[in-house]
Design a protein around this motif. Structure first.
Motif, PDB file in Angstrom:
ATOM      1  N   ILE A 111       0.861  -1.181   0.000  1.00 15.76           N
ATOM      2  CA  ILE A 111       0.000   0.000   0.000  1.00 15.76           C
ATOM      3  C   ILE A 111       0.897   1.230   0.000  1.00 15.76           C
ATOM      4  O   ILE A 111       1.846   1.316   0.783  1.00 15.76           O
ATOM      5  CB  ILE A 111      -0.931   0.011   1.227  1.00 15.76           C
ATOM      6  CG1 ILE A 111      -1.884  -1.187   1.147  1.00 15.76           C
ATOM      7  CG2 ILE A 111      -1.697   1.329   1.326  1.00 15.76           C
ATOM      8  CD1 ILE A 111      -2.765  -1.367   2.348  1.00 15.76           C
ATOM      9  N   GLY A 112       0.604   2.169  -0.880  1.00 21.08           N
ATOM     10  CA  GLY A 112       1.340   3.422  -0.945  1.00 21.08           C
ATOM     11  C   GLY A 112       0.479   4.565  -0.444  1.00 21.08           C
ATOM     12  O   GLY A 112      -0.704   4.634  -0.755  1.00 21.08           O
ATOM     13  N   VAL A 113       1.080   5.434   0.357  1.00 21.32           N
ATOM     14  CA  VAL A 113       0.349   6.574   0.911  1.00 21.32           C
ATOM     15  C   VAL A 113       1.215   7.827   0.782  1.00 21.32           C
ATOM     16  O   VAL A 113       2.394   7.820   1.127  1.00 21.32           O
ATOM     17  CB  VAL A 113      -0.018   6.342   2.397  1.00 21.32           C
ATOM     18  CG1 VAL A 113      -0.731   7.556   2.982  1.00 21.32           C
ATOM     19  CG2 VAL A 113      -0.881   5.106   2.548  1.00 21.32           C
ATOM     20  N   ILE A 114       0.588   8.888   0.269  1.00 22.18           N
ATOM     21  CA  ILE A 114       1.239  10.195   0.162  1.00 22.18           C
ATOM     22  C   ILE A 114       0.548  11.117   1.158  1.00 22.18           C
ATOM     23  O   ILE A 114      -0.684  11.190   1.197  1.00 22.18           O
ATOM     24  CB  ILE A 114       1.103  10.766  -1.269  1.00 22.18           C
ATOM     25  CG1 ILE A 114       1.771   9.825  -2.268  1.00 22.18           C
ATOM     26  CG2 ILE A 114       1.691  12.170  -1.342  1.00 22.18           C
ATOM     27  CD1 ILE A 114       1.523  10.193  -3.713  1.00 22.18           C
ATOM     28  N   TYR A 115       1.339  11.803   1.969  1.00 26.07           N
ATOM     29  CA  TYR A 115       0.783  12.697   2.985  1.00 26.07           C
ATOM     30  C   TYR A 115       1.742  13.857   3.201  1.00 26.07           C
ATOM     31  O   TYR A 115       2.880  13.828   2.748  1.00 26.07           O
ATOM     32  CB  TYR A 115       0.508  11.933   4.284  1.00 26.07           C
ATOM     33  CG  TYR A 115       1.700  11.168   4.809  1.00 26.07           C
ATOM     34  CD1 TYR A 115       2.470  11.666   5.842  1.00 26.07           C
ATOM     35  CD2 TYR A 115       2.068   9.941   4.256  1.00 26.07           C
ATOM     36  CE1 TYR A 115       3.568  10.967   6.320  1.00 26.07           C
ATOM     37  CE2 TYR A 115       3.159   9.243   4.715  1.00 26.07           C
ATOM     38  CZ  TYR A 115       3.904   9.764   5.754  1.00 26.07           C
ATOM     39  OH  TYR A 115       4.994   9.076   6.209  1.00 26.07           O
ATOM     40  N   GLU A 116       1.297  14.854   3.910  1.00 26.88           N
ATOM     41  CA  GLU A 116       2.110  16.057   4.086  1.00 26.88           C
ATOM     42  C   GLU A 116       2.707  16.137   5.492  1.00 26.88           C
ATOM     43  O   GLU A 116       3.225  15.169   5.989  1.00 26.88           O
ATOM     44  CB  GLU A 116       1.268  17.302   3.741  1.00 26.88           C
ATOM     45  CG  GLU A 116       0.997  17.437   2.253  1.00 26.88           C
ATOM     46  CD  GLU A 116       2.246  17.565   1.400  1.00 26.88           C
ATOM     47  OE1 GLU A 116       3.206  18.244   1.817  1.00 26.88           O
ATOM     48  OE2 GLU A 116       2.284  16.977   0.315  1.00 26.88           O
ATOM     49  N   ALA A 117       2.572  17.273   6.112  1.00 22.18           N
ATOM     50  CA  ALA A 117       3.272  17.584   7.358  1.00 22.18           C
ATOM     51  C   ALA A 117       2.607  16.966   8.584  1.00 22.18           C
ATOM     52  O   ALA A 117       2.302  17.651   9.552  1.00 22.18           O
ATOM     53  CB  ALA A 117       3.381  19.099   7.518  1.00 22.18           C
ATOM     54  N   ARG A 118       2.402  15.692   8.550  1.00 23.03           N
ATOM     55  CA  ARG A 118       1.813  14.979   9.683  1.00 23.03           C
ATOM     56  C   ARG A 118       2.657  13.717   9.953  1.00 23.03           C
ATOM     57  O   ARG A 118       2.304  12.623   9.498  1.00 23.03           O
ATOM     58  CB  ARG A 118       0.373  14.577   9.383  1.00 23.03           C
ATOM     59  CG  ARG A 118      -0.574  15.744   9.267  1.00 23.03           C
ATOM     60  CD  ARG A 118      -2.002  15.236   9.107  1.00 23.03           C
ATOM     61  NE  ARG A 118      -2.937  16.301   8.902  1.00 23.03           N
ATOM     62  CZ  ARG A 118      -3.585  16.942   9.872  1.00 23.03           C
ATOM     63  NH1 ARG A 118      -3.376  16.610  11.120  1.00 23.03           N
ATOM     64  NH2 ARG A 118      -4.437  17.904   9.587  1.00 23.03           N
ATOM     65  N   PRO A 119       3.733  13.862  10.711  1.00 23.47           N
ATOM     66  CA  PRO A 119       4.607  12.699  10.922  1.00 23.47           C
ATOM     67  C   PRO A 119       3.939  11.549  11.666  1.00 23.47           C
ATOM     68  O   PRO A 119       4.373  10.404  11.545  1.00 23.47           O
ATOM     69  CB  PRO A 119       5.786  13.276  11.713  1.00 23.47           C
ATOM     70  CG  PRO A 119       5.317  14.577  12.250  1.00 23.47           C
ATOM     71  CD  PRO A 119       4.240  15.078  11.353  1.00 23.47           C
ATOM     72  N   ASN A 120       2.863  11.815  12.394  1.00 26.60           N
ATOM     73  CA  ASN A 120       2.142  10.724  13.063  1.00 26.60           C
ATOM     74  C   ASN A 120       1.578   9.729  12.052  1.00 26.60           C
ATOM     75  O   ASN A 120       1.424   8.548  12.346  1.00 26.60           O
ATOM     76  CB  ASN A 120       1.013  11.269  13.930  1.00 26.60           C
ATOM     77  CG  ASN A 120       0.002  12.062  13.132  1.00 26.60           C
ATOM     78  OD1 ASN A 120       0.348  13.073  12.501  1.00 26.60           O
ATOM     79  ND2 ASN A 120      -1.239  11.623  13.133  1.00 26.60           N
ATOM     80  N   VAL A 121       1.317  10.209  10.831  1.00 24.94           N
ATOM     81  CA  VAL A 121       0.763   9.340   9.786  1.00 24.94           C
ATOM     82  C   VAL A 121       1.746   8.217   9.454  1.00 24.94           C
ATOM     83  O   VAL A 121       1.333   7.105   9.131  1.00 24.94           O
ATOM     84  CB  VAL A 121       0.388  10.169   8.537  1.00 24.94           C
ATOM     85  CG1 VAL A 121      -0.012   9.283   7.369  1.00 24.94           C
ATOM     86  CG2 VAL A 121      -0.736  11.141   8.869  1.00 24.94           C
ATOM     87  N   THR A 122       3.027   8.478   9.563  1.00 23.51           N
ATOM     88  CA  THR A 122       4.033   7.461   9.273  1.00 23.51           C
ATOM     89  C   THR A 122       3.791   6.220  10.138  1.00 23.51           C
ATOM     90  O   THR A 122       3.757   5.098   9.628  1.00 23.51           O
ATOM     91  CB  THR A 122       5.449   8.025   9.508  1.00 23.51           C
ATOM     92  OG1 THR A 122       5.609   9.207   8.725  1.00 23.51           O
ATOM     93  CG2 THR A 122       6.526   7.019   9.152  1.00 23.51           C
ATOM     94  N   LEU A 123       3.609   6.426  11.423  1.00 23.63           N
ATOM     95  CA  LEU A 123       3.367   5.299  12.329  1.00 23.63           C
ATOM     96  C   LEU A 123       1.946   4.750  12.195  1.00 23.63           C
ATOM     97  O   LEU A 123       1.746   3.536  12.255  1.00 23.63           O
ATOM     98  CB  LEU A 123       3.643   5.724  13.774  1.00 23.63           C
ATOM     99  CG  LEU A 123       5.123   5.856  14.098  1.00 23.63           C
ATOM    100  CD1 LEU A 123       5.352   6.739  15.312  1.00 23.63           C
ATOM    101  CD2 LEU A 123       5.757   4.491  14.287  1.00 23.63           C
ATOM    102  N   ASP A 124       0.978   5.623  12.010  1.00 22.23           N
ATOM    103  CA  ASP A 124      -0.412   5.173  11.872  1.00 22.23           C
ATOM    104  C   ASP A 124      -0.575   4.254  10.664  1.00 22.23           C
ATOM    105  O   ASP A 124      -1.146   3.166  10.766  1.00 22.23           O
ATOM    106  CB  ASP A 124      -1.364   6.368  11.737  1.00 22.23           C
ATOM    107  CG  ASP A 124      -1.422   7.248  12.977  1.00 22.23           C
ATOM    108  OD1 ASP A 124      -0.977   6.805  14.059  1.00 22.23           O
ATOM    109  OD2 ASP A 124      -1.913   8.390  12.856  1.00 22.23           O
ATOM    110  N   VAL A 125      -0.084   4.699   9.519  1.00 24.71           N
ATOM    111  CA  VAL A 125      -0.236   3.923   8.289  1.00 24.71           C
ATOM    112  C   VAL A 125       0.543   2.618   8.389  1.00 24.71           C
ATOM    113  O   VAL A 125       0.032   1.545   8.050  1.00 24.71           O
ATOM    114  CB  VAL A 125       0.204   4.731   7.052  1.00 24.71           C
ATOM    115  CG1 VAL A 125       0.332   3.839   5.821  1.00 24.71           C
ATOM    116  CG2 VAL A 125      -0.773   5.867   6.784  1.00 24.71           C
TER     117      VAL A 125
END
Length: 180
Positions: A111-125
């Motif tokens: 699964i590929g995910v593109i996101y911006e200035a939300r480093p919490n997304v790195t761990l969530d995803v």
């Protein structure tokens, strides 16, 4: 980039033989590591914050604190406690000829995910992907690059400690070219 994609795809295949308990244990270890390495994450985050104007609306989304890191770790623990979606029977029918058809949930693979200035997304995803038997390719924005790299290093270290392939997660460069 193609080489990164190949490594992640190959790593995703290794999850087929991983049991739910192994995945949950890795997630719990990741939650602990996230808290234990909070000083390193916060130092990387400070580097990112230093490059951003405090008045920028993204500043608060980018900013991590000890409390936010604890919340992220708790979220990872919550994911570990969820039932595994892999192999769950979604529907079952028996055709007139007696053939039984079962619809089951299976991993996508990568699964590929593109996101911006939300480093919490790195761990969530990553947590959600691992729980669902998937590898992930992440592309965060340049605003959070230092933080994302620090977090992915922690994830990869935990994966290695748990005898998982560290290529289950990859972080692409934050530039626009890698999005293409």
């Amino acid at each position: 980039m193609i080489e990164i994609f190949k490594k992640v795809r190959h790593a995703s295949e290794s999850l087929v033989t991983c049991g739910v308990d192994s995945i949950n244990q890795a997630l719990l270890m990741l939650a602990d590591a996230t808290e234990n390495y909070a000083p390193q994450i916060l130092a990387a985050n400070a580097d990112d914050l230093a490059r951003m104007d405090v008045l920028n609306p993204k500043y608060d989304r980018l900013k991590l604190t000890e409390e936010r890191i604890q919340g992220i770790a708790e979220g990872i623990r919550n994911v570990a406690m969820l039932p595994s979606p892999v192999g769950r029977t979604l529907a079952e029918t028996i055709r007139p000829n007696g053939m039984k058809i079962t619809k089951m949930s299976v991993p996508f693979g990568v699964i590929g995910v593109i996101y911006e200035a939300r480093p919490n997304v790195t761990l969530d995803v990553f947590s959600l992907c691992l729980k669902s038997g998937n590898a992930c390719i992440l592309k965060g924005g340049s605003d959070a690059d230092c933080t994302n790299r620090a977090i992915v290093e922690i994830i990869r270290n935990v994966l290695t400690q748990c005898f998982f392939n560290p290529d289950l997660v990859a972080l692409l460069p934050p530039d626009h070219e890698s999005t293409a």
